[in-house]
Design a protein around this motif. Structure first.
Motif, short mmCIF file in Angstrom:
data_model
loop_
_atom_site.label_atom_id
_atom_site.label_comp_id
_atom_site.label_asym_id
_atom_site.label_seq_id
_atom_site.Cartn_x
_atom_site.Cartn_y
_atom_site.Cartn_z
N GLN A 129 9.15 2.35 0.32
CA GLN A 129 7.97 1.82 0.38
C GLN A 129 8.36 0.04 -1.36
OE1 GLN A 129 6.23 -0.44 1.71
NE2 GLN A 129 4.46 -0.95 0.77
N LEU A 130 8.83 1.32 -2.95
CA LEU A 130 8.81 1.28 -3.48
C LEU A 130 9.45 0.15 -3.64
CD1 LEU A 130 7.77 0.88 -6.93
CD2 LEU A 130 9.45 3.13 -7.25
N SER A 135 16.90 -1.42 7.98
CA SER A 135 17.30 -0.22 7.04
C SER A 135 17.57 -0.32 5.34
CB SER A 135 18.22 -0.23 7.08
OG SER A 135 19.84 -0.61 8.08
N ASN A 136 17.80 -1.47 4.88
CA ASN A 136 17.73 -1.74 3.69
C ASN A 136 16.84 -1.36 3.24
OD1 ASN A 136 19.33 -4.11 5.81
ND2 ASN A 136 21.09 -3.22 3.67
N ARG A 137 17.02 -0.54 1.83
CA ARG A 137 15.67 0.66 1.01
C ARG A 137 16.00 1.86 0.37
NH1 ARG A 137 16.18 3.17 5.87
NH2 ARG A 137 15.62 5.33 5.67
N HIS A 179 1.36 -4.84 3.16
CA HIS A 179 2.65 -4.45 3.70
C HIS A 179 2.42 -3.32 3.63
CE1 HIS A 179 6.95 -4.26 3.36
NE2 HIS A 179 7.08 -2.95 3.86
N ALA A 180 1.99 -2.11 4.76
CA ALA A 180 1.77 -0.54 4.40
C ALA A 180 3.07 -0.45 5.14
CB ALA A 180 0.38 -1.17 4.94
N ASN A 181 3.41 1.29 5.40
CA ASN A 181 4.16 1.71 5.63
C ASN A 181 4.20 3.94 5.10
OD1 ASN A 181 4.87 3.45 2.69
ND2 ASN A 181 7.03 2.74 3.01
N ASP A 186 0.73 -1.54 -0.15
CA ASP A 186 -0.33 0.58 -0.20
C ASP A 186 1.17 1.39 0.07
OD1 ASP A 186 -2.67 1.40 0.19
OD2 ASP A 186 -1.10 2.17 1.73
N PHE A 187 0.76 2.00 -0.47
CA PHE A 187 1.42 3.33 -1.12
C PHE A 187 -0.42 4.85 -0.73
CE2 PHE A 187 3.28 0.85 -3.41
CZ PHE A 187 4.90 1.22 -3.49
N LEU A 188 0.59 5.81 0.83
CA LEU A 188 -0.07 6.89 0.41
C LEU A 188 -0.26 7.86 -0.78
CD1 LEU A 188 -1.91 7.94 2.51
CD2 LEU A 188 0.53 9.36 3.65
#
Length: 407
Positions: free
Chosen positions: A23-24, A159-161, A91-93, A11-13
């Motif tokens: 998130q991407l 932290s890997n993102r 999966h939401a952030n 999910d993306f706001l």
């Protein structure tokens, strides 16, 4: 670990700021690992489709605590999406979303992984998230989760993102201006740092000997762009004090920020704004709201990592290094060597390619610990508790926004 490929809704706001970039990266890492990924978003759907390279994107309205009746219709739409997609996980952030998606998770029996992407953890938000699987990006936020009542064993720090970008190794030579980039959207939580930084340049203008170009990349995201004139005035006054030794330009929002960062000698900001160029060996400084600058180096890395390169915590003040860079060209080469030496460590902790196994561990944990049966009574209780916490938060935080000094 996982014993099958999963179908996961990410999910993306929206697509503004660093959180959707993280998130991407996690969504694409799961896609590359062979999992079936789907995305949901309200605005910026076309931009997400362009960036996600063939991932199916569902458009669905965002939740808001200000629209409790509308939220029921959004929850209904979410249940329809889940009935159609039949995902294994959500999966939401983003806080405005994951609080209500926890209710959707209860109603549908689809486990939820929720992420605190950065900033200071809002205790009121995460207290409504018990029995869902948490992820955070820093040790600072892990401590906040423990304070809110989560068990240390429940909390996953990933932290890997951030994806790497590669640049040719070069730096400005004598007679050419040093190129500096300050990256970060302008809002209540960041405007003080930018203004203090501009004030510092104004204060040291008489000691500057190396010409420079400073670019500010980021838009005023405050309601009514209330900080725009304040920042514009600070830039004008600082340029006047520099008397041609340097020039500051506000670029506003820059979509391809990596390309701009790659062309710079020095990068300044918070979070991924400095982490990504530091991974490429750029000279980088983390800005605090006090105006303190902490240079990314082997000496400072662990403390910066603990606080997600946010400028919070008891960090070393390296403003003398910044002045040295604008006083002597030879300092640029010296500090660039130090930046090269810390780059592999930054990559180890932040490179998105290293997230696959960590994410799969979290997903396995969620599937193992969360109920897969619809629990309507839990959903109702969580919805009511969410609003009780929101009212408490509003009562505590309903104070005037801090004023930004214009002196």
């Amino acid at each position: 670990m996982l014993d099958k490929r999963l179908k996961i809704i990410f999910d993306f706001l929206n697509m503004s700021g660093g959180a959707p970039r993280s998130q991407l990266e996690h969504m694409m890492a799961m896609k590359q690992a062979g999992h079936n990924v789907i995305a949901t978003i309200e605005s910026d759907a076309e931009l997400l489709r362009q960036k996600s390279k063939g991932v199916k994107v569902f458009e669905v309205d965002n939740f808001s605590t200000m629209t409790p009746i509308k939220n029921f219709y959004i929850i209904k739409k979410w249940t329809n999406i889940i009935n159609a997609v039949k995902p294994d996980l959500i999966h939401a952030n983003r806080k405005p979303q994951f609080r209500f998606l926890a209710v959707v998770s209860d109603l549908t029996g689809v486990p939820l992984v929720f992420v605190q992407p950065g900033g200071v953890t809002n205790i009121f938000s995460i207290k409504s998230m018990y029995r869902k699987t948490p992820v955070c990006y820093s040790l600072e936020n892990k401590r906040s989760f423990i304070h809110a009542g989560f068990l240390p064993s429940e909390i996953n720090v990933i932290s890997n993102r951030i994806k790497a970008f590669h640049v040719s190794k070069f730096h400005s030579h004598t007679g050419f201006p040093v190129k500096i980039l300050f990256t970060g959207n302008i809002k209540r939580g960041t405007v003080q740092g930018l203004c203090k930084f501009l004030e510092h340049i104004k204060e040291i203008s008489g000691q500057i000997k190396v010409p420079f170009l400073l670019y500010i990349a980021g838009q005023d995201t405050s309601p009514g762009r209330i900080y725009h004139e304040i920042v514009a005035t600070k830039i004008f006054e600082t340029n006047r004090a520099l008397s041609g030794k340097g020039n500051i330009e506000n670029l506003g929002w820059v979509e391809d920020i990596e390309k701009l960062q790659a062309s710079m000698d020095i990068c300044i900001g918070k979070g991924r704004s400095v982490i990504q160029p530091a991974m490429a060996g750029k000279i980088c400084f983390v800005i605090a709201e006090t105006g303190r600058l902490t240079r990314v180096s082997n000496k400072t890395f662990q403390s910066l990592y603990e606080f997600n390169f946010s400028g919070r915590g008891d960090q070393e003040d390296c403003r003398s290094d910044f002045l040295a860079l604008l006083s002597d060209y030879s300092c640029l080469a010296k500090l660039m060597e130090e930046s090269d030496s810390v780059a592999p460590k930054v990559c180890d902790f932040y490179l998105a390619e290293n997230a696959k196994e960590k994410l799969e561990y979290v997903y396995a944990q969620a599937l193992k610990t969360q109920s897969k049966r619809p629990q309507r009574s839990n959903a109702i209780k969580r919805y009511i508790f969410l609003y009780m916490l929101s009212l408490q938060e509003f009562a505590l935080n309903h104070v005037a926004s801090p004023q930004v000094s214009q002196d």
